[in-house]
Design a protein around this motif. Structure first.
Motif, PDB file in Angstrom:
ATOM      1  N   ASN A 114      20.132  44.861  51.859  1.00 49.65           N
ATOM      2  CA  ASN A 114      21.306  45.487  52.461  1.00 49.65           C
ATOM      3  C   ASN A 114      21.383  45.148  53.943  1.00 49.65           C
ATOM      4  OD1 ASN A 114      22.049  46.752  50.037  1.00 49.65           O
ATOM      5  ND2 ASN A 114      20.686  48.461  50.435  1.00 49.65           N
ATOM      6  N   THR A 168      28.712  40.305  55.707  1.00 42.91           N
ATOM      7  CA  THR A 168      27.302  40.185  55.332  1.00 42.91           C
ATOM      8  C   THR A 168      26.793  38.806  55.730  1.00 42.91           C
ATOM      9  OG1 THR A 168      27.949  39.414  53.128  1.00 42.91           O
ATOM     10  CG2 THR A 168      27.473  41.768  53.379  1.00 42.91           C
ATOM     11  N   GLN A 173      23.883  41.951  51.544  1.00 43.06           N
ATOM     12  CA  GLN A 173      24.907  42.526  50.676  1.00 43.06           C
ATOM     13  C   GLN A 173      25.201  43.933  51.196  1.00 43.06           C
ATOM     14  OE1 GLN A 173      23.168  42.682  46.729  1.00 43.06           O
ATOM     15  NE2 GLN A 173      21.955  44.504  47.193  1.00 43.06           N
ATOM     16  N   TYR A 174      26.381  44.448  50.867  1.00 41.09           N
ATOM     17  CA  TYR A 174      26.703  45.808  51.311  1.00 41.09           C
ATOM     18  C   TYR A 174      27.870  46.344  50.488  1.00 41.09           C
ATOM     19  CZ  TYR A 174      25.080  49.063  54.892  1.00 41.09           C
ATOM     20  OH  TYR A 174      24.437  50.091  55.546  1.00 41.09           O
ATOM     21  N   HIS A 175      28.039  47.679  50.554  1.00 39.00           N
ATOM     22  CA  HIS A 175      29.076  48.363  49.781  1.00 39.00           C
ATOM     23  C   HIS A 175      29.938  49.191  50.729  1.00 39.00           C
ATOM     24  CE1 HIS A 175      30.284  52.214  47.725  1.00 39.00           C
ATOM     25  NE2 HIS A 175      30.885  51.331  46.961  1.00 39.00           N
ATOM     26  N   TRP A 185      32.042  45.909  46.743  1.00 38.23           N
ATOM     27  CA  TRP A 185      30.677  45.422  46.947  1.00 38.23           C
ATOM     28  C   TRP A 185      30.766  43.993  47.455  1.00 38.23           C
ATOM     29  CZ3 TRP A 185      32.101  48.908  43.390  1.00 38.23           C
ATOM     30  CH2 TRP A 185      31.267  50.023  43.152  1.00 38.23           C
ATOM     31  N   ASN A 187      28.968  40.426  48.404  1.00 40.05           N
ATOM     32  CA  ASN A 187      27.790  39.587  48.192  1.00 40.05           C
ATOM     33  C   ASN A 187      27.410  38.919  49.517  1.00 40.05           C
ATOM     34  OD1 ASN A 187      25.722  38.241  46.910  1.00 40.05           O
ATOM     35  ND2 ASN A 187      27.002  37.111  45.491  1.00 40.05           N
ATOM     36  N   ALA A 188      26.357  38.103  49.486  1.00 41.53           N
ATOM     37  CA  ALA A 188      25.864  37.430  50.690  1.00 41.53           C
ATOM     38  C   ALA A 188      26.916  36.495  51.274  1.00 41.53           C
ATOM     39  CB  ALA A 188      24.596  36.641  50.351  1.00 41.53           C
ATOM     40  N   SER A 190      29.615  36.884  53.093  1.00 39.35           N
ATOM     41  CA  SER A 190      30.985  37.261  52.751  1.00 39.35           C
ATOM     42  C   SER A 190      31.547  38.178  53.828  1.00 39.35           C
ATOM     43  CB  SER A 190      31.020  37.972  51.393  1.00 39.35           C
ATOM     44  OG  SER A 190      30.482  37.161  50.377  1.00 39.35           O
ATOM     45  N   TRP A 303      25.173  39.297  40.127  1.00 37.00           N
ATOM     46  CA  TRP A 303      24.727  39.492  41.508  1.00 37.00           C
ATOM     47  C   TRP A 303      24.813  40.962  41.907  1.00 37.00           C
ATOM     48  CZ3 TRP A 303      27.715  41.677  45.297  1.00 37.00           C
ATOM     49  CH2 TRP A 303      29.090  41.768  45.064  1.00 37.00           C
ATOM     50  N   LYS A 304      25.899  41.644  41.498  1.00 38.66           N
ATOM     51  CA  LYS A 304      26.078  43.064  41.842  1.00 38.66           C
ATOM     52  C   LYS A 304      25.028  43.933  41.156  1.00 38.66           C
ATOM     53  CE  LYS A 304      29.272  46.889  41.047  1.00 38.66           C
ATOM     54  NZ  LYS A 304      28.471  47.533  39.997  1.00 38.66           N
ATOM     55  N   TRP A 325      21.257  33.836  48.834  1.00 39.06           N
ATOM     56  CA  TRP A 325      20.531  35.096  48.709  1.00 39.06           C
ATOM     57  C   TRP A 325      19.191  35.076  49.445  1.00 39.06           C
ATOM     58  CZ3 TRP A 325      21.388  39.806  48.568  1.00 39.06           C
ATOM     59  CH2 TRP A 325      20.498  40.762  48.043  1.00 39.06           C
TER      60      TRP A 325
END
Length: 380
Positions: A114, A168, A173-175, A185, A187-188, A190, A303-304, A325
């Motif tokens: 994260n 990110t 990754q983050y939400h 969500w 991904n890397a 992004s 991935w998620k 990743w």
């Protein structure tokens, strides 16, 4: 064939106490062929001295006047030396290949996690807490999912939404939960640009680079649209995934539930939205052409859910996912031809260390890897 100087190096390693268990086992086996009456549990110094004595003996060959029996003995010894030397050569070569896993483990890289930043309307960047994992836009501003405030946003109350960007890095990754309740969500590598509030707007517009999974709060009176470099994806009551990395040949939109439409921003299909049904994926090419196919949504959402899922995946495409990743660079040796046609099938956890992922790929293919810092070299 193993050269004499290479045997010398092994002897010197043994004398210095640097031999591997496999190399020691070979030297003791080789020595045993000369004198089967001596025990094998020799000290490093004893083995070294005895082997040097044997080499000295074999380097001074007897004249033709010596007995035929001695000649035959030396011939057998020489033959044994050649056989064992050749065997050691191929053994060590095989260990180099088999031992690539051990090598990888020594130079291991941890998986991503994260990591993200939020850029506020005034340009200020806020590093988000890696232990939190998610943020939300509330009435008072930006906060973590547990309610901890990050930044106050006053403009929403005045009817003027601020433009924010969640980004990110490689290996991150983050939400985020947007102001309308839509959950995203990232991904890397992004980013998602969005307004702090959708109030008084005709559409809920967000801009995406990279990859994200959306669970949209549907509102027919205020459509939710995701803009990327080549397409507009519109929610019709939907959860979906969009992969729009710049280094991928197509932008892939995968519908999980509900309904949505995808419209290319380029001709020839720029004015022809495509309606997707669940488990369908729209791929938009560089020229703007949209192709639709039925897919397993688990692969798109792997991935998620913390997994790499490869269902007939092109090897180089898979390595791009791994590179994002684990924050590594992937290069290919000129002779690694198999990597151009290799297709991967299977599943491996994104929580694994890099060596475990590469070990898995080696176990199902003919490719091998070498790690130097944060560079992975693909070999055969």
């Amino acid at each position: 064939m193993m050269q004499q100087e290479e045997i010398d190096k092994l002897l010197q390693k043994k004398h210095a106490g640097n031999c591997s268990p496999e190399e020691i086992a070979f030297l003791e086996s080789w020595y045993a062929q000369w004198n089967k009456d001596l025990p094998l549990g020799l000290t490093a110094e004893e083995l070294h001295e005895d082997l040097l004595a044997i080499r000295k003996m074999t380097s001074t060959l007897p004249s033709a006047a010596k007995s035929q029996k001695l000649k035959q003995g030396l011939l057998v010894a020489a033959t044994l030396f050649l056989i064992l030397s050749t065997g050691l050569y191929f053994y060590l070569q095989s260990q180099i290949k088999k031992g690539s896993t051990a090598y990888l483990a020594l130079h291991d890289i941890n998986p991503g996690g994260n990591k993200a930043t939020v850029t506020l309307a005034n340009g200020q960047k806020v590093d988000l807490n890696s232990l939190k994992g998610g943020v939300m836009i509330g009435k008072s501003g930006l906060a973590y999912n547990d309610g901890t405030d990050i930044s106050q946003i006053d403009s929403a109350a005045k009817g003027t939404a601020q433009q924010l960007t969640l980004a990110t890095p490689v290996g991150g990754q983050y939400h985020i939960t947007l102001s309308d309740g839509t959950r995203v969500w990232l991904n890397a590598t992004s980013s998602l640009k969005f307004p702090s509030s959708f109030a008084r707007l005709k559409e809920r517009k967000v801009e995406l680079t990279g990859e994200a999974y959306f669970e949209v709060t549907h509102n027919a009176k205020q459509p939710f649209r995701v803009y990327t470099s080549r397409q507009i994806a519109e929610d019709l009551g939907t959860s979906f995934n969009i992969n729009s990395y710049a280094d991928e040949p197509t932008i892939k939109t995968t519908l999980v539930e509900g309904s949505m439409q995808v419209q290319s921003l380029k001709e020839p299909q720029g004015k022809q939205p495509i309606i997707l049904k669940p488990s369908q994926q729209a791929s938009v090419s560089i020229t703007g052409i949209i192709n639709v196919r039925q897919v397993d949504t688990d692969e798109a959402l792997g991935w998620k859910n913390g997994e790499f899922i490869f269902d007939g995946e092109d090897f180089k495409s898979a390595m791009r996912k791994i590179a994002r990743w684990y924050n590594v660079e992937v290069v290919y040796e000129p002779g690694a031809k198999a990597s151009s046609t290799l297709i991967l099938e299977g599943l491996v956890s994104r929580k694994s260390k890099l060596s475990e992922v590469l070990k898995w790929i080696e176990s199902i293919s003919s490719v091998h890897f070498k790690i130097e810092g944060r560079r992975i070299t693909v070999t055969e």
